[in-house]
Design a protein around this motif. Structure first.
Motif, short mmCIF file in Angstrom:
data_model
loop_
_atom_site.label_atom_id
_atom_site.label_comp_id
_atom_site.label_asym_id
_atom_site.label_seq_id
_atom_site.Cartn_x
_atom_site.Cartn_y
_atom_site.Cartn_z
N LEU A 197 -7.70 -40.30 74.15
CA LEU A 197 -7.87 -39.41 75.21
C LEU A 197 -7.68 -38.12 75.01
O LEU A 197 -8.38 -37.19 75.86
CB LEU A 197 -6.84 -39.87 76.41
CG LEU A 197 -7.15 -41.54 76.77
CD1 LEU A 197 -5.97 -41.93 77.77
CD2 LEU A 197 -8.69 -42.02 77.26
N SER A 198 -6.97 -37.47 74.29
CA SER A 198 -6.90 -36.13 74.31
C SER A 198 -8.19 -35.40 73.83
O SER A 198 -8.11 -34.12 74.10
CB SER A 198 -5.48 -35.83 73.12
OG SER A 198 -6.00 -36.34 71.65
N PRO A 199 -8.75 -35.57 72.94
CA PRO A 199 -10.08 -34.72 72.76
C PRO A 199 -11.03 -34.91 73.96
O PRO A 199 -11.92 -33.79 73.86
CB PRO A 199 -10.86 -35.43 71.69
CG PRO A 199 -10.04 -36.71 71.12
CD PRO A 199 -8.91 -36.97 72.12
N ILE A 200 -10.80 -35.53 74.75
CA ILE A 200 -11.76 -35.35 76.15
C ILE A 200 -11.55 -34.29 76.91
O ILE A 200 -10.31 -34.07 77.52
CB ILE A 200 -11.80 -36.83 76.87
CG1 ILE A 200 -12.10 -37.85 76.07
CG2 ILE A 200 -12.71 -36.70 78.12
CD1 ILE A 200 -11.84 -39.27 76.69
N PHE A 231 -18.39 -50.55 70.55
CA PHE A 231 -17.61 -49.09 70.03
C PHE A 231 -17.58 -48.44 71.25
O PHE A 231 -18.49 -48.23 71.83
CB PHE A 231 -18.82 -48.62 69.01
CG PHE A 231 -18.37 -47.27 68.51
CD1 PHE A 231 -17.27 -47.33 67.70
CD2 PHE A 231 -18.81 -46.26 68.97
CE1 PHE A 231 -16.58 -46.09 67.09
CE2 PHE A 231 -18.29 -44.88 68.49
CZ PHE A 231 -17.14 -44.74 67.50
N LEU A 232 -16.27 -47.76 71.17
CA LEU A 232 -15.90 -46.97 72.02
C LEU A 232 -15.80 -45.36 71.80
O LEU A 232 -16.22 -44.51 72.16
CB LEU A 232 -14.77 -47.28 72.98
CG LEU A 232 -14.70 -48.45 73.45
CD1 LEU A 232 -13.40 -48.90 74.19
CD2 LEU A 232 -15.76 -48.53 74.78
N SER A 233 -14.93 -45.39 70.41
CA SER A 233 -14.71 -43.99 70.03
C SER A 233 -13.99 -44.24 68.59
O SER A 233 -13.82 -45.20 68.12
CB SER A 233 -13.59 -43.21 70.97
OG SER A 233 -13.27 -41.83 70.42
N ASN A 234 -13.92 -42.85 68.16
CA ASN A 234 -13.01 -42.99 66.74
C ASN A 234 -12.13 -41.46 66.65
O ASN A 234 -12.68 -40.58 67.38
CB ASN A 234 -14.11 -42.76 65.49
CG ASN A 234 -15.03 -41.97 65.56
OD1 ASN A 234 -14.82 -40.51 65.53
ND2 ASN A 234 -16.16 -42.05 65.43
N ARG A 235 -11.36 -41.64 65.77
CA ARG A 235 -10.65 -40.31 65.65
C ARG A 235 -10.18 -40.40 63.88
O ARG A 235 -10.35 -41.36 63.36
CB ARG A 235 -9.24 -40.46 66.38
CG ARG A 235 -8.45 -41.91 66.21
CD ARG A 235 -7.21 -41.97 66.97
NE ARG A 235 -6.69 -42.97 66.97
CZ ARG A 235 -5.40 -43.26 66.20
NH1 ARG A 235 -4.97 -42.14 65.37
NH2 ARG A 235 -4.93 -44.40 66.05
N LEU A 236 -9.41 -39.40 63.76
CA LEU A 236 -8.95 -39.07 62.31
C LEU A 236 -7.42 -39.50 62.42
O LEU A 236 -6.70 -38.61 63.30
CB LEU A 236 -9.41 -38.00 61.69
CG LEU A 236 -10.90 -37.55 61.29
CD1 LEU A 236 -11.03 -36.31 60.93
CD2 LEU A 236 -11.54 -38.82 60.50
N ASP A 237 -6.78 -40.04 61.45
CA ASP A 237 -5.50 -40.14 61.33
C ASP A 237 -5.02 -39.77 59.95
O ASP A 237 -5.09 -41.00 59.33
CB ASP A 237 -4.97 -41.35 61.78
CG ASP A 237 -3.43 -41.51 62.20
OD1 ASP A 237 -2.76 -40.67 61.35
OD2 ASP A 237 -2.96 -42.29 62.78
#
Length: 84
Positions: free
Chosen positions: A75-78, A25-31
Motif C-alpha cells: 500500500l505504501s507506494p500508492i 495478480f495484484l502487485s509486486n514489490r522488492l524486498d
C-alpha cells in the motif's frame, strides 16, 4: 481452494502452481534480493518470493495469509494525492 487447503500443500512447486492456476495478480514489490508478487486467491492472499540474485530467478518461498498487516508493504507506494 481455501487457506487451510493451500497451507496443506507441502511442495513449494505445488503451492506455486496453485497460485498460477487460481490466483489473480495484484502487485509486486522488492524486498532485499527478492521480488515478491502478491496474488488474490479468493478468500486469502498469496505471496510468491522470487530470488533476483540467481540468473534463473528461482522461486524461494510461497506463503498464504489473510492478515491486513501483511498487505501494508504493497500500500505504501500508492499515491492517492492526485485524487483529491
Amino acid at each position: 481452494m481455501n487457506l487451510y487447503e493451500f497451507n496443506s500443500i507441502l511442495s513449494l512447486n505445488d503451492r506455486a502452481q496453485a497460485v498460477w492456476d487460481e490466483g489473480q495478480f495484484l502487485s509486486n514489490r522488492l524486498d532485499g534480493e527478492y521480488k515478491v508478487c502478491l496474488y488474490y486467491m479468493g478468500d486469502f492472499f498469496a505471496e510468491v518470493w522470487i530470488s533476483s540474485c540467481n540468473s534463473d530467478s528461482s522461486i524461494c518461498h510461497v506463503r498464504a495469509f489473510k492478515s491486513r498487516r501483511l498487505l501494508e508493504p504493497y500500500l505504501s507506494p500508492i499515491d492517492l494525492s492526485t485524487l483529491f
